[in-house]
Every structure is written in C-alpha cells, then in structure tokens.
Design a protein around this motif. Structure first.
Motif, PDB file in Angstrom:
ATOM      1  N   GLN A 137       0.831  -1.198   0.000  1.00 36.36           N
ATOM      2  CA  GLN A 137       0.000   0.000   0.000  1.00 36.36           C
ATOM      3  C   GLN A 137       0.871   1.257   0.000  1.00 36.36           C
ATOM      4  O   GLN A 137       0.557   2.251  -0.652  1.00 36.36           O
ATOM      5  CB  GLN A 137      -0.892  -0.031   1.252  1.00 36.36           C
ATOM      6  N   ASP A 138       1.968   1.186   0.731  1.00 37.49           N
ATOM      7  CA  ASP A 138       2.842   2.354   0.843  1.00 37.49           C
ATOM      8  C   ASP A 138       4.163   1.889   1.460  1.00 37.49           C
ATOM      9  O   ASP A 138       4.238   0.783   2.009  1.00 37.49           O
ATOM     10  CB  ASP A 138       2.194   3.395   1.773  1.00 37.49           C
ATOM     11  N   ARG A 165       4.440   1.026  -4.053  1.00 34.52           N
ATOM     12  CA  ARG A 165       3.026   0.710  -3.966  1.00 34.52           C
ATOM     13  C   ARG A 165       2.602  -0.031  -5.225  1.00 34.52           C
ATOM     14  O   ARG A 165       2.980   0.343  -6.340  1.00 34.52           O
ATOM     15  CB  ARG A 165       2.220   2.006  -3.847  1.00 34.52           C
ATOM     16  N   LYS A 202      -7.911   0.097 -11.503  1.00 33.72           N
ATOM     17  CA  LYS A 202      -7.389  -0.067 -10.141  1.00 33.72           C
ATOM     18  C   LYS A 202      -7.686  -1.475  -9.670  1.00 33.72           C
ATOM     19  O   LYS A 202      -8.854  -1.874  -9.599  1.00 33.72           O
ATOM     20  CB  LYS A 202      -8.049   0.931  -9.186  1.00 33.72           C
ATOM     21  N   LEU A 203      -6.625  -2.211  -9.381  1.00 35.61           N
ATOM     22  CA  LEU A 203      -6.778  -3.582  -8.890  1.00 35.61           C
ATOM     23  C   LEU A 203      -5.906  -3.684  -7.636  1.00 35.61           C
ATOM     24  O   LEU A 203      -4.703  -3.458  -7.727  1.00 35.61           O
ATOM     25  CB  LEU A 203      -6.344  -4.568  -9.970  1.00 35.61           C
ATOM     26  N   THR A 204      -6.492  -3.970  -6.503  1.00 36.15           N
ATOM     27  CA  THR A 204      -5.860  -3.779  -5.183  1.00 36.15           C
ATOM     28  C   THR A 204      -5.205  -2.394  -5.185  1.00 36.15           C
ATOM     29  O   THR A 204      -5.890  -1.413  -5.435  1.00 36.15           O
ATOM     30  CB  THR A 204      -4.867  -4.903  -4.801  1.00 36.15           C
ATOM     31  N   THR A 205      -3.891  -2.299  -4.946  1.00 34.17           N
ATOM     32  CA  THR A 205      -3.280  -0.967  -4.905  1.00 34.17           C
ATOM     33  C   THR A 205      -2.561  -0.629  -6.208  1.00 34.17           C
ATOM     34  O   THR A 205      -1.848   0.357  -6.290  1.00 34.17           O
ATOM     35  CB  THR A 205      -2.293  -0.858  -3.729  1.00 34.17           C
ATOM     36  N   GLU A 254      -2.414   0.682 -10.051  1.00 39.78           N
ATOM     37  CA  GLU A 254      -3.158   1.597 -10.906  1.00 39.78           C
ATOM     38  C   GLU A 254      -2.450   1.674 -12.232  1.00 39.78           C
ATOM     39  O   GLU A 254      -1.250   1.921 -12.277  1.00 39.78           O
ATOM     40  CB  GLU A 254      -3.173   2.999 -10.301  1.00 39.78           C
ATOM     41  N   ARG A 303     -10.519  -8.800  -8.891  1.00 41.15           N
ATOM     42  CA  ARG A 303     -11.540  -7.816  -9.261  1.00 41.15           C
ATOM     43  C   ARG A 303     -10.912  -6.434  -9.316  1.00 41.15           C
ATOM     44  O   ARG A 303      -9.895  -6.162  -8.686  1.00 41.15           O
ATOM     45  CB  ARG A 303     -12.686  -7.856  -8.252  1.00 41.15           C
ATOM     46  N   PHE A 304     -11.520  -5.561 -10.106  1.00 41.28           N
ATOM     47  CA  PHE A 304     -10.937  -4.227 -10.318  1.00 41.28           C
ATOM     48  C   PHE A 304     -12.041  -3.231 -10.613  1.00 41.28           C
ATOM     49  O   PHE A 304     -13.190  -3.616 -10.880  1.00 41.28           O
ATOM     50  CB  PHE A 304      -9.946  -4.278 -11.493  1.00 41.28           C
ATOM     51  N   VAL A 305     -11.702  -1.962 -10.567  1.00 40.59           N
ATOM     52  CA  VAL A 305     -12.633  -0.936 -11.031  1.00 40.59           C
ATOM     53  C   VAL A 305     -11.971  -0.164 -12.166  1.00 40.59           C
ATOM     54  O   VAL A 305     -10.755  -0.169 -12.308  1.00 40.59           O
ATOM     55  CB  VAL A 305     -13.045   0.046  -9.908  1.00 40.59           C
ATOM     56  N   VAL A 309     -11.765   3.707 -13.752  1.00 43.37           N
ATOM     57  CA  VAL A 309     -12.049   5.106 -13.487  1.00 43.37           C
ATOM     58  C   VAL A 309     -12.106   5.831 -14.824  1.00 43.37           C
ATOM     59  O   VAL A 309     -11.193   5.716 -15.639  1.00 43.37           O
ATOM     60  CB  VAL A 309     -10.961   5.724 -12.584  1.00 43.37           C
ATOM     61  N   VAL A 352     -15.114   6.455 -10.422  1.00 43.20           N
ATOM     62  CA  VAL A 352     -15.233   5.039 -10.725  1.00 43.20           C
ATOM     63  C   VAL A 352     -16.474   4.884 -11.606  1.00 43.20           C
ATOM     64  O   VAL A 352     -17.548   5.383 -11.269  1.00 43.20           O
ATOM     65  CB  VAL A 352     -15.400   4.215  -9.430  1.00 43.20           C
TER      66      VAL A 352
END
Ligand SMILES: Nc1nc2c(ncn2[C@@H]2O[C@H](COP(=O)(O)OP(=O)(O)OP(=O)(O)O)[C@@H](O)[C@H]2O)c(=O)[nH]1
Lengths: 266, 425
Positions: free
Chosen positions: B234-235, B303, B341-344, B346, B400-402, B404, B409
């Motif tokens: 994530q970071d 990330r 965007k899939l998990t973290t 992009e 799974r993903f979104v 944008v 989204v």
C-alpha cells in the motif's frame, strides 16, 4: 481475527489510503471519543507516528475540560495541532441564542471552511459513523464536497471493493470517514481493549454523564451511573435511546441534520 | 488466534446482508419491520415517524424508519443505501437497504459489494420485474452466493399459495440460468410482519423458515488464511531508520523469515520482521490484517507490487479478460483511456475487445461496440504495463478491479481465466 480486529484493520487501510493519496491532508479532532479513537488508529497505521495534522474547530463554547484534555494528549503524543476559530463571527456576537442551526453553521462549518481555505487542505478525515443518524448512514468512505462545501447526497459516486474516490476537481475536497462502519458500542469496546485515554466528561458525575460531546450550551447530559468504560458498555448494551438525543441541533426540525450536513456540517 | 481471552460480547459474529429488488417492492419496509420486530429501534424513532406520517396525512410507513432524507420520504423511494443493525441469538446483523430504482444502480452496487449474503425481494402482485433480474445478476457477479428470496405483499394476493408458487418458479428459473440457487424462498407481508420475525397465521400452507430464521442459516464468510498469500503493497514508510512496507494481507499468512516474490516487479526478498504498533496480535500475520514488514535486504519496492510465496505466485500480464458492469453515464468505448485499479495497482488501459453485451434484465446478448450504463459485457483490456492479478474464481480480492473514467469510478469487473487467442472484437 475477531470483530474488533476486522474493524481496526479496515480503518487502518482507509487511513493509509488517505495518507498516500492526499498531499494536503488533515484530521478533524473534536476531542470526543470517536475522533480520539481515530487518532489512536492513525498512530497504529503509522507505527506510533501521526504524520497528519489534527484540526480542532474551537467554537469558544466548548466544555473547558475538553480543551484541557486536548492540550494534554496533544503534548503527550506529540501530534501537530491546528486550532481554528471564527474570531470575526465571535466578535460580531455569534452564539447559540442567534439560533442553534445558524450558530452551528457559522462557528463550526464556516470556521472549518475558512481554515481549510487558508491551509489548502484537499482531504479531511472525520470520525463520523453510519449508525449515528440517518444521513450519515448514506455517506461514502471517501465523500466529495464541492467548492461551496456542499454534499450532493442525491448523486454520490459509486464506491466498492475498497477502491476509493481519490481524483477530484480543483477547489473541491474529499471527506474521509475511516470509522463509518463502526457502531457506538464497537467504539467503546475498542477503547476498553486498547485502553485509549478518553476525556472524563463521558463518565458519570452526580448521576449524569455526556454521551456525545459538543458545545456547552447545546449538549445535554444523560442520567447515568456509569463511571468506568465497562459500566458505559454495560449501559449501552441495555439502552434504546439514541446517541445524539442530547444534541439540540438535531432536533430543531425533522430534517435539520440533513440540511446542516448538505451544507458541510461534520 | 490471539493470546488474550476475548470477552464474549466482542467474539460475537457480525454479518452484513444486503436487501435488493425492484423499486417499490417493499425493501425498506422489510428492513424497517425487522428493525422494529427485533426491538432494535432507538426510543422515539417509531413515534417520530408516526408524527411525520400524520403531519403529511400518510398511513404509517415502516420504510420511513430507514429512508432518512426528506426527498426519500416525499417520493417514497430510497435514493441511497441505508442500514439497520439488529441482533439475534446467533449473531449481529448489519442489514443494508439498497435502492431499487434503475437510476440508483451505482448506489445499489456500493451497498451490495461488501455484503456476505443477500435477500432478493419480489412483490407477489407485480411478480418478477426488470430490477429483480438486474439485481439478481449483479449479486451473482459481485460473488455473493448465499441468497434467500422474499416474496412480499402476500396480503395483496390474498395470501395465495398458487400466486406464490408461480412467482417462485419464474424467479428460480431466471436465477437458475445464472447458476444461483437460493436457500429459501419465503412468502411475506412486510407491512404486517407475516413471516418476517414471526410465522404467519395467514399462510398455514408454508412451513419453511421466517426471514429472520433464514438469515440465521447463512454461514460466516470462510477464512481466507488457508489460501495462497497475497499482500499488496500500500505504501512504503520511512518515519525512522526503518523502511517499512505497509499493506493489508488479503489472503494467506505471512511470517518472519518467509521468502517472498514481488509481482509484477519480479524482486525477491526475505521478511525480516512483521511490524505492528501496540498490537494484541503477535506472530505471523494473517488474512485481513493491516501490518507492515521490513526485509532483510533493502529493495526498491513501490506501492502496487503484490507479495506472494514463490510457490504460488499471481499471474502477471499486460492483457486482462474480464466480465465487467458499467455504471458511467458515458459509454465504455475503444480509443479512450481508463485507469484500472486492482488492489493498490493503478494502470492506464484501453478497451481492446468486446464480447457479447448482456442485457442483465433479459439475459439477451448482442454484439455491440460500446458498453452503456447498466450493461454487462465480457471485455479484453490492454494495459500500459503488466500488472499482477488472479482469476476471480481463484482469489476474490486480487481478481476484481474498477475502471475510473475521468474523476469517478465508472465500472467494475471480475477477472476471467484467460482463454488463448480470444481477444477479437
Ligand atoms: N400491502 C402491502 N404493502 C406493502 C408491503 N410491504 C411494503 N408495502 C408498501 O409498498 C410501498 C413501497 O415500499 P418500500 O419499502 O418503500 O419499497 P422499496 O422496495 O424499499 O422501494 P425503493 O427502495 O425505493 O426501491 C410502500 O407504500 C409500502 O407500504 C406489504 O407487505 N403489503
């Protein structure tokens, strides 16, 4: 992982997303139990540090113990504190006698608006929860506000699978709600488990205590004998009164909170 | 799991259930009723709603216990999700009331996506309608497999068994085509409380569970710690001398000394320490935990990389095949860039191919070159750079993903097993 572990892990995930995605980020600290839990969670997220400045909007009508507690904890935990106050409105005599809803929208909402403009914050973290009242139940975790601070609750962006809205137009900002999925009882059980310091006003004195903290003139106490966190939890497990029943501005008219929140109230 | 004893109150199981269905079929009423019948209403809420109804000259509406916005009560429709919390002896529930109007499908998805189970509700008099099918389809696509069906407003059809059987058969046939099999189909009259929390005297011919009993039959979400490890970065923090890699373990477990593979970057490293602050848990980190790790050697990690054990890595590719639902006002079309965007992770991507576009209300499939709002399609996406992922059927969180479009989204998708050479339009 039990229920509290799961809530904690999700809140940490949200806080870390906010920290990663927003250069100008602040966290609202109302000194109440929820935002103090939020501060604790921020320290968990960043391994004991709180790299996000805390904003306290001081209406000047706050209960004095809140300010003492604020300054003590801020010093002990070494957090960066930014206090905002609407000095101009106060000088012009703004106060609850001018009307509670008006007072809230000037001394809280407008004060916050001025501070955010001054500091240029584009992300603001708040400790609101869905179970507090009906309009908060409809909130997103990452919730956009337009340039006038307004919340368009009738047309919110979709939010799912922990993919949050982190892109936004200039002059707008995003409210971030890491405690949205917690209940009041979850918060108290977590305070007990983690032994988080909480302002004394929540504990009963002479048969009364505060269940929700706000400004002195507009926040009532409830009848209670609960002098410890355990006793509060026991009391809440039995009660059927709602948490904000002591907050006068909620009851001005049926949709008072909807109107306040649409205009940027926290 | 944890070394201290947990008090019983916190050890209680909590489950999130979404209620979906066509507009006006009675979702909010059912949630309001469950809220009321389980004694979960805060003091004064019932009276406050009674007052609002009286002031506006309407009969008492259980739906108003949930619909909080002035516009919602005026128009009698749910705009955005609401929720009710109540408890049974078995567990605590968060019941999410999702809007039924077509216009608010994005809100329905937002409410349903995190639910572990769903109640699909149908008006007995109106029968199966457009959103009954759409919502059934989306619930399936979102991966919710535990469902019950409530056939509501039985009072309007004289509590008729024949009507119930007819609506039931029609809906089961539709769900069957999707491969969904509800555990129970319950005849109810939400407004009157029949078969909601207590069995109905009006329908002696029905001997199945009430809604409340059927909810209690749902199973808790299976533990994800026995699955292969997926730990998306994530970071990376450097608050002190340490470089701490922060993230949430999405599946599996991660222990100190583990050799890990970073995908898509391909780095390999060894976990030195699992970092936590003021944590009650010690030892290996398991699915669901937000933690940090340090490595024995400094690597340039960013990330987006997903950590796994080298024996069970995720897939890495620059092309994704997915089943996708579209919520955006602007059609999904070739030639326009989208951010995936899939998990973290992009990455910018383009639509490379579209398979049949499905009308989720009729299941009719057509060949189209764009995907419009509320449609579902099988698509191929071409990414600007490779990413790490899994097929949704193998691993939900990394499958799974979104997408944008601009600032918002606009769609979501689940990753399908890649099929060789199946990239054509
Ligand atoms: N006769 C009868 N009417 C019912 C019953 N349940 C709900 N209704 C009525 O149906 C209307 C719609 O109910 P809601 O609960 O608002 O419907 P909804 O599905 O939540 O609607 P949206 O959320 O806007 O999609 C209301 O007027 C209810 O009083 C029932 O069991 N019998």
């Amino acid at each position: 992982m039990d229920h509290l572990d799961a809530l904690e892990a999700q809140s940490i995930y949200i806080l870390r997303e906010a920290y990663k995605k927003f250069k100008k980020l602040a966290m609202l600290w109302s000194i109440g139990k929820d935002s103090t839990v939020l501060l604790w969670l921020a320290r968990k997220s960043f391994f004991g540090h709180c790299p996000i400045p805390l904003v306290h909007i001081d209406t000047s009508y706050k209960i004095p113990e809140m300010i003492t507690f604020r300054d003590r904890v801020a010093a002990e935990w070494g957090v960066r504190l930014v206090v905002g106050q609407h000095t101009q409105a106060l000088a012009e005599g703004m106060g609850p006698e001018k009307g509670r809803v008006l007072c809230c929208s000037i001394l809280k909402t407008e004060a916050l608006q001025l501070l955010m403009a001054e500091k240029g914050y584009t992300g603001l973290i708040l400790g609101i929860r869905r179970d507090e009242e009906g309009t908060r139940a409809k909130e997103r975790i990452f919730s956009p506000r337009d340039r006038n601070f307004e919340w368009n609750y009738k047309d919110q962006p979709p939010e799912f699978w922990d993919q949050f809205k982190t892109d936004f137009a200039a002059d707008t900002h995003i409210r971030i709600h890491p405690l949205l999925h917690w209940s009041e009882l979850d918060v108290w059980r977590y305070i007990r488990r983690e032994e988080i310091p909480i302002v004394d006003l929540y504990f009963a004195r002479s048969g009364e205590r505060y269940r929700s903290l706000g400004c002195l003139p507009c926040t009532g106490r409830i009848k209670s004998e609960a002098t410890t966190v355990d006793a509060i939890i026991e009391e809440l497990e039995r009660t059927t009164t709602s948490e904000r029943s002591g907050r006068a501005q909620d009851h001005e008219d049926t949709y008072a909170m909807q109107k306040l929140r649409a205009r940027g109230y926290m | 799991m944890t070394d201290t004893l947990t008090p019983p109150a916190t050890a209680r199981e909590s489950m999130s259930v979404v209620l979906v269905g066509h507009v006006d079929h009675g979702k909010s009423t059912l949630v309001g009723r469950l809220f009321y019948d389980t004694g979960s209403l805060p003091d004064g809420r019932y009276e406050a709603v009674a007052r609002v109804c009286e002031d506006t000259g309407k009969p008492f509406e259980f739906a108003f216990l949930l619909d909080a916005l002035e516009e919602e009560r005026d128009q009698g429709i749910t705009i955005d999700t609401a929720q009710a919390r109540f408890r049974t002896d078995r567990r605590d529930y968060v019941l999410v009331d999702a809007p039924g109007h077509k216009e608010f499908l994005k809100n329905m998805v937002s409410g349903a996506a995190s639910a572990e189970a769903a109640v699909l509700l149908i008006d007995a008099a109106e029968g199966v309608q457009e959103q009954s099918r759409r919502h059934g389809y989306l619930v399936h696509l979102l991966g919710i497999r535990q469902i019950i069906v409530a056939i509501n407003k039985m009072d309007l059809v004289g509590y008729s068994r024949e009507t119930f059987e007819r609506v039931r058969a029609e809906y089961l046939a539709f769900l069957g085509e999707l491969g969904l099999a509800p555990r129970n189909v319950v005849p109810v009259a939400a407004r009157h409380g029949d078969n909601v929390a207590a069995p109905s005297k009006q329908m002696p011919w029905y001997d199945g569970p009430t809604i409340l009993e059927a909810l209690d039959h749902f199973q808790a979400r299976p533990e994800r710690r026995h699955l292969p490890l997926r730990f998306p970065v994530q970071d990376v923090y450097k608050f002190d001398h340490r470089r701490t890699i922060a993230g949430r373990v999405e599946s599996g477990t991660l222990a100190e000394g583990d050799e890990v593979l970073f995908s898509p970057s391909g780095h390999r490293g060894v976990v030195k320490r699992i970092e936590r602050w003021e944590a009650r848990r010690t030892g290996p980190a398991e699915a669901g935990e937000s933690i940090g790790i340090t490595l024995t050697e400094q690597l340039f990690i960013e990330r987006g990389d997903i950590l796994s054990h080298p024996s069970h890595p995720p897939r890495v590719s620059q092309r994704l095949q997915a089943r996708l639902f579209w919520l955006g006002n602007r059609h999904l079309a070739a030639g326009r860039p989208y951010v995936l965007k899939l998990t973290t992770q992009e990455v910018t991507c383009h639509l490379e191919g579209i398979g049949p576009v499905v009308d989720t209300a009729t299941l009719a499939a057509r060949a189209q070159s764009e995907v419009a709002k509320n449609e579902v399609a099988t698509v191929t996406l071409y990414l600007n750079k490779p990413i790490a992922f899994d097929a949704f059927t193998d691993m939900v969180e990394t499958g799974r993903f979104v997408l944008v479009d601009g600032l918002d989204v606009a769609g979501g998708g689940i990753v399908l097993e890649p099929v060789e050479g199946d990239y054509s339009i």
